[in-house]
Design a protein around this motif. Structure first.
Motif, mmCIF file in Angstrom:
data_model
loop_
_atom_site.group_PDB
_atom_site.id
_atom_site.type_symbol
_atom_site.label_atom_id
_atom_site.label_comp_id
_atom_site.label_asym_id
_atom_site.label_seq_id
_atom_site.Cartn_x
_atom_site.Cartn_y
_atom_site.Cartn_z
ATOM 1 N N ARG A 1 2.460 2.048 -3.243
ATOM 2 C CA ARG A 1 1.601 2.739 -4.210
ATOM 3 C C ARG A 1 1.418 4.206 -3.855
ATOM 4 O O ARG A 1 1.377 5.064 -4.737
ATOM 5 C CB ARG A 1 0.275 2.009 -4.313
ATOM 6 N N TYR B 1 4.170 10.493 -9.218
ATOM 7 C CA TYR B 1 3.322 11.031 -10.281
ATOM 8 C C TYR B 1 3.081 12.520 -10.089
ATOM 9 O O TYR B 1 3.137 13.312 -11.022
ATOM 10 C CB TYR B 1 1.966 10.314 -10.305
ATOM 11 N N PHE C 1 -3.729 -9.163 -0.202
ATOM 12 C CA PHE C 1 -2.958 -8.660 0.940
ATOM 13 C C PHE C 1 -3.388 -7.234 1.289
ATOM 14 O O PHE C 1 -3.645 -6.912 2.441
ATOM 15 C CB PHE C 1 -1.461 -8.691 0.634
ATOM 16 N N MET C 2 -3.509 -6.414 0.261
ATOM 17 C CA MET C 2 -3.849 -5.012 0.530
ATOM 18 C C MET C 2 -5.249 -4.889 1.109
ATOM 19 O O MET C 2 -5.499 -4.082 1.990
ATOM 20 C CB MET C 2 -3.708 -4.187 -0.749
ATOM 21 N N LYS D 1 6.695 -4.128 -24.519
ATOM 22 C CA LYS D 1 5.927 -5.374 -24.446
ATOM 23 C C LYS D 1 5.595 -5.872 -25.837
ATOM 24 O O LYS D 1 5.635 -7.068 -26.103
ATOM 25 C CB LYS D 1 4.651 -5.150 -23.607
ATOM 26 N N GLU E 1 6.046 -0.472 -15.139
ATOM 27 C CA GLU E 1 4.909 -0.097 -16.000
ATOM 28 C C GLU E 1 4.447 1.332 -15.736
ATOM 29 O O GLU E 1 3.803 1.941 -16.573
ATOM 30 C CB GLU E 1 3.717 -1.037 -15.735
ATOM 31 N N TYR E 2 4.729 1.842 -14.541
ATOM 32 C CA TYR E 2 4.276 3.197 -14.218
ATOM 33 C C TYR E 2 5.135 4.267 -14.888
ATOM 34 O O TYR E 2 4.793 5.441 -14.867
ATOM 35 C CB TYR E 2 4.322 3.458 -12.699
ATOM 36 N N MET F 1 -2.335 8.110 -16.575
ATOM 37 C CA MET F 1 -2.387 7.397 -15.304
ATOM 38 C C MET F 1 -2.611 8.340 -14.121
ATOM 39 O O MET F 1 -3.449 8.094 -13.259
ATOM 40 C CB MET F 1 -1.057 6.648 -15.121
ATOM 41 N N TYR F 2 -1.864 9.435 -14.112
ATOM 42 C CA TYR F 2 -1.939 10.332 -12.964
ATOM 43 C C TYR F 2 -3.341 10.918 -12.830
ATOM 44 O O TYR F 2 -3.937 10.918 -11.758
ATOM 45 C CB TYR F 2 -0.902 11.449 -13.115
ATOM 46 N N ASP G 1 6.232 -4.359 -11.734
ATOM 47 C CA ASP G 1 4.972 -3.638 -11.942
ATOM 48 C C ASP G 1 5.217 -2.136 -11.886
ATOM 49 O O ASP G 1 4.535 -1.362 -12.540
ATOM 50 C CB ASP G 1 3.923 -4.067 -10.896
ATOM 51 N N LYS H 1 -5.783 -3.434 4.895
ATOM 52 C CA LYS H 1 -6.363 -2.091 4.916
ATOM 53 C C LYS H 1 -6.997 -1.736 6.268
ATOM 54 O O LYS H 1 -7.642 -2.555 6.878
ATOM 55 C CB LYS H 1 -7.401 -1.994 3.807
ATOM 56 N N MET I 1 -5.820 8.311 -11.606
ATOM 57 C CA MET I 1 -5.757 8.056 -10.164
ATOM 58 C C MET I 1 -6.385 9.195 -9.377
ATOM 59 O O MET I 1 -7.107 8.976 -8.412
ATOM 60 C CB MET I 1 -4.304 7.858 -9.736
ATOM 61 N N ILE J 1 0.838 -1.201 0.000
ATOM 62 C CA ILE J 1 0.000 0.000 0.000
ATOM 63 C C ILE J 1 0.877 1.256 0.000
ATOM 64 O O ILE J 1 0.699 2.156 -0.821
ATOM 65 C CB ILE J 1 -0.962 0.007 1.210
ATOM 66 N N GLU K 1 -1.430 -9.932 -4.215
ATOM 67 C CA GLU K 1 -1.153 -8.593 -3.701
ATOM 68 C C GLU K 1 -2.442 -7.827 -3.402
ATOM 69 O O GLU K 1 -2.545 -7.140 -2.393
ATOM 70 C CB GLU K 1 -0.280 -7.833 -4.701
ATOM 71 N N ALA L 1 -8.494 1.919 -4.927
ATOM 72 C CA ALA L 1 -7.966 2.111 -6.278
ATOM 73 C C ALA L 1 -6.457 2.152 -6.176
ATOM 74 O O ALA L 1 -5.909 3.082 -5.602
ATOM 75 C CB ALA L 1 -8.502 3.406 -6.871
ATOM 76 N N TYR L 2 -5.835 1.082 -6.657
ATOM 77 C CA TYR L 2 -4.381 1.005 -6.580
ATOM 78 C C TYR L 2 -3.796 0.787 -7.961
ATOM 79 O O TYR L 2 -4.295 -0.039 -8.725
ATOM 80 C CB TYR L 2 -3.944 -0.169 -5.696
ATOM 81 N N PRO L 3 -2.745 1.508 -8.302
ATOM 82 C CA PRO L 3 -2.095 1.233 -9.594
ATOM 83 C C PRO L 3 -1.486 -0.168 -9.600
ATOM 84 O O PRO L 3 -0.921 -0.608 -8.601
ATOM 85 C CB PRO L 3 -1.007 2.309 -9.682
ATOM 86 N N PHE L 4 -1.700 -0.879 -10.693
ATOM 87 C CA PHE L 4 -1.148 -2.228 -10.871
ATOM 88 C C PHE L 4 -0.594 -2.292 -12.280
ATOM 89 O O PHE L 4 -1.361 -2.472 -13.219
ATOM 90 C CB PHE L 4 -2.260 -3.273 -10.711
ATOM 91 N N GLY L 5 0.686 -2.126 -12.424
ATOM 92 C CA GLY L 5 1.217 -2.136 -13.770
ATOM 93 C C GLY L 5 0.562 -1.056 -14.602
ATOM 94 O O GLY L 5 0.453 0.085 -14.157
ATOM 95 N N GLU L 6 0.062 -1.420 -15.794
ATOM 96 C CA GLU L 6 -0.521 -0.383 -16.654
ATOM 97 C C GLU L 6 -1.973 -0.068 -16.288
ATOM 98 O O GLU L 6 -2.582 0.808 -16.898
ATOM 99 C CB GLU L 6 -0.423 -0.817 -18.126
ATOM 100 N N MET M 1 5.312 -9.877 -3.419
ATOM 101 C CA MET M 1 4.080 -10.654 -3.482
ATOM 102 C C MET M 1 4.096 -11.674 -4.625
ATOM 103 O O MET M 1 3.457 -12.713 -4.546
ATOM 104 C CB MET M 1 2.880 -9.733 -3.678
ATOM 105 N N ASP M 2 4.815 -11.353 -5.701
ATOM 106 C CA ASP M 2 4.817 -12.282 -6.837
ATOM 107 C C ASP M 2 5.499 -13.598 -6.471
ATOM 108 O O ASP M 2 5.239 -14.639 -7.066
ATOM 109 C CB ASP M 2 5.475 -11.648 -8.072
#
Lengths: 240, 368, 300
Positions: A172, A179, C295-296, A222, A199-200, C233-234, A196, C300, C237, A169, C292, C249-254, C191-192
């Motif tokens: 992120r 950002y 877990f989050m 990719k 990717e950001y 993305m920004y 991951d 929380k 979010m 958490i 992941e 709402a969590y960023p996950f890769g793209e 986590m992976d």
């Protein structure tokens, strides 16, 4: 677009061993640039040259408009740096750390005061502002450390594995801070082992054995490597 | 046993690969002993003095000749005015002024005992004292010479005779002290640092979670340093014998045995320090402040224990170095055997046992 | 059972490091302890390797009590502490030899067990450990922890700070080791890596959040999860954080992984909202929660 980092044929050798082998790239203003590579691929050496604490063997580079050979001191004043190994002093309080780092970048007393308050408000640190940094969880430390690296409004911030070991958490939340800084025009140069997070980034470079093997947006990478995610791209490239 | 030897081998690798420690181990004893031997000395040599002779007769001339003939003094100046005495001292070159009173020879012949006044610059009290003693001795010799044909009826003659160090060479005093300091430093500081380093690196965790017993870890750490300290002690003794002509009157075997005993005392102290410090830095600070200072100041190495205030004299008794210095001096200079130093040896032995028991008690089999 | 923990608690001064922890690890199992830095993983490892004693509760390793039979445990387990614990001034071979010796064995005797790993570092056997790269150091540390053929292997964050390639190789090795019957307890903040374990325990602030197999644990994620993507993305979010129905709402890769605070959410409504915020190229689709995400949600 203005380039804040420009490197051409940047090389660093230690005796017969070439740690960084003629890397060329540029980073634009406000970009989040991911600098990836396996352990020992030459990332740390490359960063050391860019932040002006190691002299390149050959090649040329400009950071924030200054030459890495001749204007290293000016570079240092115009960048922020945060590494996983050293971030803040554990035996100083949050406030003392901010004051200290503000001081070494030549901020005035008044500026430090307002910035400290702003930072404490933004990160919700009212209750721990006078606690020793050593007593805080790692995730908090890293967030404070990042804010401290931004104190003097640098053009570029170099982040060396800022999120290693941090909980998902907080990790992120950290990226939300990245950002935001990028959105306000600060260039972010970041290394990470979390794919991951790759990717950001707006663009990602992958270093293998001292060379940049790939440099593109995550999307294009990719596509090029026919991979599902950045982890696969990395494994395909770095395994060589 | 194989476990243990493997451990000792590893310790030797550490020591031999760390250039700085090696330098401390072997460079320092040599430098210290040479420094103490050559630089710090109580002897006087060609000290500049001035003469204020009111008489200027045969006797005073003879005395002055005797003084200038000795290698201790150089007569640098002759003064003719009372006021000049102060000014020559202020210039700093002259360390003493000799004043012969009026009618020196006349008084001597008429049995009225003339006086020679010695004014010495006591900004350095030791030197001033020595100067005055030496001049006194020269004059006494002269008096005896002129009196040799005259039978003197009533006279008490105090004859001082320096034994064990007849030439009063200061190096004889420093060698035992330096040896003590070095053995303490090498043994206690080096072991405590080497144990705390394992804590800092995290390797102590693995050593604890292994079949090695705590006593094996400790002994494995200590043995290389016993070995190195013995070499050091030998280097110091050899240096002092060949360079400073220091005599070793007593038995070398006894000297060796006592040295090993003291080395073990110091090592036990080192282990004790390592049990209470978490980092190499702390271990070093404790070793330096807690061990070196008392060894230098309270052991009788530099300042004689007898002239300390009573509380300090009492404290000095718990300092192992004090007893070792007594033992060393007794063996090297007096040449006595164990019969004369068994008490000191026993005290040292008791202290060692105490430290060993305490440190094994304090040594943790876990991390807390 | 290879490892058992019953109501283990431990505090330092005023910090509760472990709070009533109970779980079992079966013989031959690869068990993962998943949690961030400061969750209490290292304390747990130290209690099981007999380096610390718990304030309350009991634990056994290979049926030996961690307090009473600590000597027996020390003879039969392998431990790789979190901080890199090799002698930097000894060479690769000297390190391995040393650890073999203090455990009363030789490299030769158990060479089979470490062979796969050791061949990769053997070319550098005369190099000092301090001069190895991160991945290499790790392999050497693993060899050292394995050299006495332990029944149970404790690996405290072996892959922290290691690049993805070396991490993958490391986990391949663990899988092979497991085939030889060794019980492995491993902790990681990644986590992976959890997906590669037989069972995992989520740990946070000294408490166990959940224990299950990687396949089952994701079922503890009770909400519907959406992948959301947009051109920026920004901005995405920012917009989601101001949306009144956002649960997480969590960023996950793209993508952004989004869950709603209502039971019956309409993706079209969210789509409209995002459009109104000036976003385009919007994609909203249902996705499966990952470990992941779970877990989050639990943390929380």
């Amino acid at each position: 677009m203005e380039n804040v980092i420009e490197a051409i044929g940047l090389t660093k050798s230690f005796g017969a061993f070439t740690a960084v082998n003629a890397i060329s790239f540029h980073v634009q203003k406000g970009e989040i640039f991911g600098f990836l590579g396996a352990n020992g691929a030459g990332k740390t050496t490359a960063i050391k040259m860019l932040i002006g604490i190691a002299n390149p063997t050959s090649g040329a580079a400009k950071v924030a408009g200054f030459d890495v050979f001749t204007e290293a001191e000016s570079i240092k004043r115009n960048i922020g740096y945060m590494s996983q190994k050293f971030a803040l002093y554990d035996d100083l309080t949050v406030k003392e750390n901010i004051t200290f780092f503000g001081g070494i970048y030549g901020l005035t007393r008044a500026a430090i005061k307002t910035k400290t308050q702003a930072l404490i408000d933004e990160l919700n640190l009212e209750n721990v502002a006078n606690h020793l940094v050593g007593s805080l969880p790692l995730g908090w430390k890293q967030k404070i450390s990042f804010s401290v690296a931004l104190l003097h409004n640098p053009k570029i911030v170099f982040l060396d594995e800022p999120t290693g070991g941090v909980d998902p958490i907080t990790r992120r939340q950290f990226w939300e801070m990245i950002y935001k800084a990028a959105h306000q025009g600060t260039t972010i140069f970041v290394t990470t082992h979390y794919m991951d997070e790759a990717e950001y980034c707006d663009r990602v470079s992958i270093m293998v054995n001292g060379k940049i093997e790939a440099l593109d947006t995550p999307k294009n990478l990719k596509k090029t490597y026919k991979a599902e995610n950045m982890n696969d791209v990395f494994l395909k490239l770095a395994r060589g | 046993m194989r476990l243990f030897l493997g451990f000792v081998k590893k310790e030797f690798y550490h020591i031999l690969r760390d250039r700085r420690s090696l330098f401390i181990l072997f460079g320092m004893p040599i430098i210290q002993i040479l420094l103490f031997g050559f630089a710090i000395t109580n002897e006087i040599n060609h000290v500049n003095i001035a003469i204020f002779d009111h008489s200027k007769d045969v006797t005073t001339h003879e005395i002055i000749n005797k003084i200038s003939a000795s290698s201790y003094f150089t007569i640098n100046q002759l003064i003719n005015n009372e006021k000049d005495i102060e000014s020559v001292f202020k210039k700093g070159k002259i360390k003493a002024v000799l004043i012969f009173e009026r009618d020196f020879n006349k008084k001597l012949i008429t049995n009225k005992s003339p006086t020679v006044q010695i004014i010495a610059d006591a900004t350095d009290p030791n030197t001033a004292n020595t100067i005055s003693n030496y001049i006194n001795a020269i004059i006494q010799t002269y008096v005896k010479e002129i009196n040799k044909d005259v039978p003197v009826v009533y006279q008490i003659n105090a004859q001082s005779h320096m034994v064990y160090n007849p030439e009063l060479k200061s190096v004889f005093m420093f060698v035992p002290g330096v040896m003590t300091v070095i053995l303490m430093l090498v043994s206690a500081m080096m072991t405590s640092i080497s144990i705390t380093r394992e804590k800092e690196l995290g390797t102590m965790e693995i050593l604890l979670v292994s079949p090695l017993k705590p006593i094996q870890v400790i002994a494995g750490k200590v043995i290389p340093y016993v070995f190195l300290s013995v070499i050091n002690a030998m280097v110091i003794i050899v240096l002092s014998i060949f360079i400073f002509k220091m005599p070793v009157q007593g038995s070398l075997i006894l000297l060796g045995f006592e040295s090993v005993l003291f080395i073990i005392t110091a090592l036990a102290l080192g282990i004790l320090i390592s049990t209470i410090s978490a980092t190499q830095q702390t271990a070093m600070m404790i070793s330096l402040m807690g061990l070196m200072l008392p060894v230098i100041i309270l052991s009788g190495f530099i300042f004689p224990v007898g002239s300390m205030p009573l509380p300090l004299q009492i404290i000095s008794n718990i300092i192992p170095a004090k007893w070792f210095i007594i033992i060393l001096k007794a063996i090297m200079l007096k040449g006595v055997g164990i019969m004369y130093i068994w008490k000191e040896t026993l005290i040292l032995l008791a202290m060692t046992l105490f430290f060993i028991i305490l440190s094994t008690k304090k040594y943790k089999i876990r991390l807390e | 059972m290879s490892i058992t923990l019953n109501h283990i608690s431990k505090s330092y001064k005023n910090v509760q490091a472990l709070n009533d922890i109970s779980f079992n690890v079966k013989a031959g199992e690869l068990f993962g302890l998943i949690g961030p830095d400061g969750a209490g993983k290292t304390t747990l490892f130290r209690i099981l390797t007999t380096l610390l004693t718990a304030d309350s509760g009991s634990a056994t390793v290979s049926n030996f009590d961690v307090v009473k039979d600590y000597k027996k445990i020390r003879n039969s387990v392998g431990y790789m502490p979190g901080k890199f614990s090799l002698y930097q001034d000894l060479t690769v071979e000297e390190n391995l030899n040393f650890f073999a010796t203090i455990f009363g064995t030789t490299i030769k005797e158990n060479y089979d067990l470490i062979k796969d790993i050791y061949v990769q570092i053997e070319p550098f056997k005369n190099r000092r450990a301090g001069k190895l790269s991160g991945g290499m150091k790790q392999k050497l540390a693993l060899c050292c922890a394995l050299i006495h053929k332990p029944e149970v292997l404790f690996l405290d964050e072996p892959t922290t700070g290691v690049d993805p390639v070396s991490r993958k190789e490391f986990w391949d090795m663990l899988k092979r080791l497991q085939q030889t019957g060794i019980t492995i307890l491993v902790s990681t903040p990644y986590m992976d890596e959890a997906a590669l374990c037989d069972r995992i325990a989520f740990i946070q602030n000294g408490s166990i959040l959940e224990i299950d197999s990687p396949q089952e644990i994701v079922k503890h994620f009770s909400k519907t999860l959406y992948n959301i993507r947009a051109h920026n993305m920004y901005q995405l979010m920012e917009s989601l954080s101001h949306y009144k129905h956002t649960f997480s709402a969590y960023p996950f890769g793209e993508y952004v992984h989004y869950s709603d605070n209502r039971m019956d959410m309409n993706p079209n409504e969210l789509h409209m909202y995002l459009v109104s915020k000036g976003l385009n190229e919007i994609i909203i689709e249902v996705t499966q929660p990952t470990i992941e995400d779970t877990f989050m949600a639990l943390a929380k």
